[in-house]
Scaffold this motif. Structure first.
Motif, mmCIF file in Angstrom:
data_model
loop_
_atom_site.group_PDB
_atom_site.id
_atom_site.type_symbol
_atom_site.label_atom_id
_atom_site.label_comp_id
_atom_site.label_asym_id
_atom_site.label_seq_id
_atom_site.Cartn_x
_atom_site.Cartn_y
_atom_site.Cartn_z
ATOM 1 N N HIS A 1 -86.731 16.393 -44.746
ATOM 2 C CA HIS A 1 -86.578 17.511 -44.453
ATOM 3 C C HIS A 1 -88.181 18.469 -44.467
ATOM 4 O O HIS A 1 -88.225 19.137 -43.783
ATOM 5 C CB HIS A 1 -85.617 18.562 -45.319
ATOM 6 C CG HIS A 1 -83.905 17.807 -44.826
ATOM 7 N ND1 HIS A 1 -83.616 17.709 -43.484
ATOM 8 C CD2 HIS A 1 -83.065 17.695 -45.539
ATOM 9 C CE1 HIS A 1 -82.186 17.296 -43.339
ATOM 10 N NE2 HIS A 1 -82.195 17.278 -44.695
ATOM 11 N N HIS A 2 -88.675 18.235 -45.580
ATOM 12 C CA HIS A 2 -89.737 18.715 -45.721
ATOM 13 C C HIS A 2 -90.984 18.555 -44.643
ATOM 14 O O HIS A 2 -91.727 19.312 -44.279
ATOM 15 C CB HIS A 2 -90.444 18.379 -47.219
ATOM 16 C CG HIS A 2 -91.844 19.302 -47.490
ATOM 17 N ND1 HIS A 2 -93.036 18.709 -47.366
ATOM 18 C CD2 HIS A 2 -92.008 20.672 -47.843
ATOM 19 C CE1 HIS A 2 -93.959 19.302 -47.710
ATOM 20 N NE2 HIS A 2 -93.532 20.667 -47.886
ATOM 21 N N VAL B 1 -90.588 17.622 -41.824
ATOM 22 C CA VAL B 1 -90.372 18.256 -40.404
ATOM 23 C C VAL B 1 -90.270 19.789 -40.553
ATOM 24 O O VAL B 1 -90.200 20.363 -39.515
ATOM 25 C CB VAL B 1 -88.958 17.763 -39.917
ATOM 26 C CG1 VAL B 1 -89.169 16.461 -39.606
ATOM 27 C CG2 VAL B 1 -87.873 18.012 -40.589
ATOM 28 N N GLY B 2 -90.391 20.367 -41.819
ATOM 29 C CA GLY B 2 -90.463 21.757 -42.058
ATOM 30 C C GLY B 2 -89.233 22.468 -41.921
ATOM 31 O O GLY B 2 -89.020 23.625 -41.683
ATOM 32 N N ASP B 3 -88.042 21.464 -42.108
ATOM 33 C CA ASP B 3 -86.657 22.229 -42.012
ATOM 34 C C ASP B 3 -86.400 22.865 -43.529
ATOM 35 O O ASP B 3 -85.559 22.255 -44.015
ATOM 36 C CB ASP B 3 -85.569 21.057 -41.465
ATOM 37 C CG ASP B 3 -84.507 21.801 -41.006
ATOM 38 O OD1 ASP B 3 -84.293 22.948 -41.418
ATOM 39 O OD2 ASP B 3 -83.686 21.096 -40.430
ATOM 40 N N ILE B 4 -86.677 24.061 -43.621
ATOM 41 C CA ILE B 4 -86.526 24.532 -44.915
ATOM 42 C C ILE B 4 -84.994 25.035 -45.057
ATOM 43 O O ILE B 4 -84.302 24.738 -46.068
ATOM 44 C CB ILE B 4 -87.292 26.044 -45.032
ATOM 45 C CG1 ILE B 4 -88.762 25.534 -45.130
ATOM 46 C CG2 ILE B 4 -86.976 26.646 -46.360
ATOM 47 C CD1 ILE B 4 -89.295 24.640 -46.092
ATOM 48 N N ASP B 5 -84.242 25.392 -44.109
ATOM 49 C CA ASP B 5 -82.859 25.499 -44.102
ATOM 50 C C ASP B 5 -81.962 24.145 -44.615
ATOM 51 O O ASP B 5 -81.225 24.305 -45.278
ATOM 52 C CB ASP B 5 -82.432 26.182 -42.927
ATOM 53 C CG ASP B 5 -82.622 27.489 -42.601
ATOM 54 O OD1 ASP B 5 -83.099 28.195 -43.475
ATOM 55 O OD2 ASP B 5 -82.718 27.944 -41.437
ATOM 56 N N ALA B 6 -82.524 23.183 -43.891
ATOM 57 C CA ALA B 6 -82.110 21.858 -44.447
ATOM 58 C C ALA B 6 -82.260 21.238 -45.762
ATOM 59 O O ALA B 6 -81.346 20.890 -46.415
ATOM 60 C CB ALA B 6 -82.320 20.656 -43.391
ATOM 61 N N LEU B 7 -83.513 21.671 -46.060
ATOM 62 C CA LEU B 7 -83.826 21.412 -47.318
ATOM 63 C C LEU B 7 -83.135 22.152 -48.473
ATOM 64 O O LEU B 7 -82.789 21.481 -49.449
ATOM 65 C CB LEU B 7 -85.339 21.771 -47.497
ATOM 66 C CG LEU B 7 -86.200 21.443 -48.935
ATOM 67 C CD1 LEU B 7 -86.024 20.090 -49.297
ATOM 68 C CD2 LEU B 7 -87.634 21.859 -48.810
ATOM 69 N N ARG B 8 -83.047 23.493 -48.176
ATOM 70 C CA ARG B 8 -82.199 24.539 -49.071
ATOM 71 C C ARG B 8 -80.787 23.776 -49.092
ATOM 72 O O ARG B 8 -80.263 23.803 -50.238
ATOM 73 C CB ARG B 8 -82.252 25.808 -48.325
ATOM 74 C CG ARG B 8 -81.563 26.791 -49.323
ATOM 75 C CD ARG B 8 -81.838 28.162 -49.015
ATOM 76 N NE ARG B 8 -83.121 28.620 -48.916
ATOM 77 C CZ ARG B 8 -84.100 29.016 -47.910
ATOM 78 N NH1 ARG B 8 -83.519 29.148 -46.686
ATOM 79 N NH2 ARG B 8 -85.343 29.428 -48.303
ATOM 80 N N CYS C 1 -90.972 24.700 -50.355
ATOM 81 C CA CYS C 1 -89.792 24.118 -50.613
ATOM 82 C C CYS C 1 -89.403 23.964 -52.290
ATOM 83 O O CYS C 1 -88.282 23.879 -52.194
ATOM 84 C CB CYS C 1 -89.849 22.641 -50.213
ATOM 85 S SG CYS C 1 -91.056 21.462 -51.113
#
Length: 189
Positions: A145-146, A148-155, A182
């Motif tokens: 997730h990090h 691809v820069g998908d912070i919402d999915a990471l969270r 992140c």
């Protein structure tokens, strides 16, 4: 008593497409021993074969074999059994879970290094079916997730891991904080 149990087992296992019993009669085995017919297979032996092949090859064929192994995973091994009645199975379950996590980690790492982030996520998530508490596999998800820069999915993945840990430990151990970075797999400000 033995004959009655064997007969019930034979009926329960049934027959293959050609009408041969999955548990043949002793006189049909050639050596007067009870054994399952060759038509009876086990996902675990298939998993092990695919894993051996995949771990031994660092190419597309190896990755495909690892993917085939993980596609056999449907959940934690022996889920739903009476743990007291099948206490003998605990070492086998641990071996299976460890193997699934190892294969999932390896394939997830390979796919992430090849910039196949959906493939990396798929592998890690398949492994989590068998070991939802595996922080090693959760870390793979965080890294994908990090990347691809998908912070919402990471969270969301971090919150999921926190919930799992709370269930395992019986209480709240982590409170999410606002993320400027992140905060899980890379340093923050």
């Amino acid at each position: 008593m033995r004959n009655a149990v064997i007969s019930r087992t034979r009926s329960w296992l049934g027959k293959d497409a050609e009408g041969n019993a999955h548990l043949p009669r002793v006189q049909d085995t050639g050596d007067s021993r009870y054994r399952l017919a060759p038509s009876v297979t086990c996902d675990w032996t298939h998993f092990q074969r695919f894993a051996r092949t995949g771990l031994g090859r660092h190419n597309e064929d190896g990755d495909l074999a690892l993917r085939r192994a993980l596609s056999l995973v449907r959940g934690r091994p022996f889920t739903g059994i009476d743990a007291h009645r099948y206490a003998w199975a605990q070492p086998v379950i641990e071996e299976m879970v460890s193997a699934v996590v190892g294969v999932a980690y390896e394939l997830s790492t390979r796919r992430r290094e090849a910039d196949d982030l959906p493939g990396a996520l798929w592998a890690a998530k398949r492994g989590l079916l068998a070991a939802e508490e595996s922080e090693l596999l959760h870390r793979q998800i965080f890294l994908a997730h990090h990347a691809v820069g998908d912070i919402d999915a990471l969270r969301g993945a971090a919150v999921r891991l926190a919930r799992i840990n709370e269930q395992l430990l019986g209480g709240s151990i982590w409170k999410p904080r606002p993320l400027n970075s992140c905060a899980i797999c890379c340093p923050g400000p």
